[in-house]
Design an enzyme around this catalytic site. Structure first.
Site, PDB file in Angstrom:
ATOM      1  CB  THR A 182      67.960  50.001  -0.997  1.00 27.30           C
ATOM      2  OG1 THR A 182      66.696  50.552  -0.635  1.00 27.30           O
ATOM      3  CG2 THR A 182      68.502  49.182   0.159  1.00 27.30           C
ATOM      4  CB  VAL A 183      73.675  51.240  -1.465  1.00 28.87           C
ATOM      5  CG1 VAL A 183      75.001  50.582  -1.821  1.00 28.87           C
ATOM      6  CG2 VAL A 183      73.259  52.234  -2.548  1.00 28.87           C
ATOM      7  CB  ILE A 184      72.341  45.917   0.819  1.00 31.98           C
ATOM      8  CG1 ILE A 184      70.897  46.441   0.910  1.00 31.98           C
ATOM      9  CG2 ILE A 184      72.623  44.923   1.956  1.00 31.98           C
ATOM     10  CD1 ILE A 184      69.831  45.411   0.616  1.00 31.98           C
ATOM     11  CD  GLU A 226      72.904  53.757 -12.769  1.00 29.38           C
ATOM     12  OE1 GLU A 226      73.994  53.320 -13.167  1.00 29.38           O
ATOM     13  OE2 GLU A 226      72.275  53.251 -11.809  1.00 29.38           O
ATOM     14  CG  PHE A 257      70.123  46.895  -7.824  1.00 25.56           C
ATOM     15  CD1 PHE A 257      70.286  45.813  -8.670  1.00 25.56           C
ATOM     16  CD2 PHE A 257      70.736  46.869  -6.588  1.00 25.56           C
ATOM     17  CE1 PHE A 257      71.058  44.725  -8.297  1.00 25.56           C
ATOM     18  CE2 PHE A 257      71.515  45.791  -6.199  1.00 25.56           C
ATOM     19  CZ  PHE A 257      71.677  44.707  -7.056  1.00 25.56           C
ATOM     20  CG  HIS A 269      79.572  47.529  -6.092  1.00 33.10           C
ATOM     21  ND1 HIS A 269      79.900  48.074  -7.311  1.00 33.10           N
ATOM     22  CD2 HIS A 269      78.219  47.528  -6.031  1.00 33.10           C
ATOM     23  CE1 HIS A 269      78.796  48.383  -7.961  1.00 33.10           C
ATOM     24  NE2 HIS A 269      77.764  48.062  -7.201  1.00 33.10           N
ATOM     25  N   GLY A 303      80.303  41.858   0.046  1.00 32.22           N
ATOM     26  CA  GLY A 303      81.650  41.427   0.394  1.00 32.22           C
ATOM     27  C   GLY A 303      82.757  42.163  -0.335  1.00 32.22           C
ATOM     28  CB  ALA A 309      71.929  53.877  -5.516  1.00 29.52           C
ATOM     29  CG  PHE A 334      70.671  61.095   0.776  1.00 29.21           C
ATOM     30  CD1 PHE A 334      71.363  60.934  -0.410  1.00 29.21           C
ATOM     31  CD2 PHE A 334      70.887  60.196   1.799  1.00 29.21           C
ATOM     32  CE1 PHE A 334      72.262  59.891  -0.575  1.00 29.21           C
ATOM     33  CE2 PHE A 334      71.787  59.145   1.655  1.00 29.21           C
ATOM     34  CZ  PHE A 334      72.473  58.992   0.458  1.00 29.21           C
TER      35      PHE A 334
END
Length: 156
Positions: A81-83, A59, A22, A89, A86, A57, A114
């Site tokens: 990457t976690v963005i 997993e 992702f 989550h 709104g 991420a 990390f």
């Protein structure tokens, strides 16, 4: 006084990279940076690098744990990457990935680096994947290599 410091040149290191699919348009750059650092600076050979793709991420901790338990690797590098969006989550995924990876490191005795970006925007993620703010994948790889040597020195 004894001082223990690690070096990054680790030619015989066996390193696994767990990477989230992702946001792969960003994660591909993190992977390129990590592999470049492992090979060019750490002198790690292709045969000693394993790349494992996971859906996202969230997993990463499970796969990092399985990789660590095989005893085939000296370190695991987690990339993703976690963005922020709104909803809440972002907090759940970023928090669980971080805490899960920390738990793997503490319970496996091998470094888990990390390399998961947690950003407010796509632009920030792109900056941290090889433009203005360097490449966090490369930084995670160098951290893993240094920690391999620190742990070896401590254990004697």
């Amino acid at each position: 006084m004894n001082v223990i410091e690690g070096v990054v040149a680790t030619p015989n290191a066996r390193v696994a990279i767990a990477i989230a699919r992702f946001n792969n348009f960003i994660n591909d750059s993190l992977l390129e940076g990590a592999i470049d650092a492992l090979k060019r600076i750490g002198q790690v050979t292709d045969d000693n690098i394993t790349v494992v793709w996971v859906p996202g991420a969230y997993e990463l901790p499970l796969v990092a744990n399985v990789l660590a338990k095989t005893n085939r690797y000296d370190a695991v590098i987690a990339l993703g990457t976690v963005i922020r969006g709104g909803t809440a989550h972002f907090e759940y995924v970023a928090g669980e990935a971080s805490s899960g990876l920390s738990s793997v490191a503490m319970n496996s005795d091998i470094p888990v680096a990390f390399g998961v970006l947690t950003t407010e925007s796509i632009e920030q993620a792109i900056e941290r994947a090889g433009t203005k703010a360097g490449n966090k994948g490369a930084e995670a790889a160098l951290t893993a290599l240094e920690m391999i040597n620190v742990i070896k020195a401590i254990k004697g």
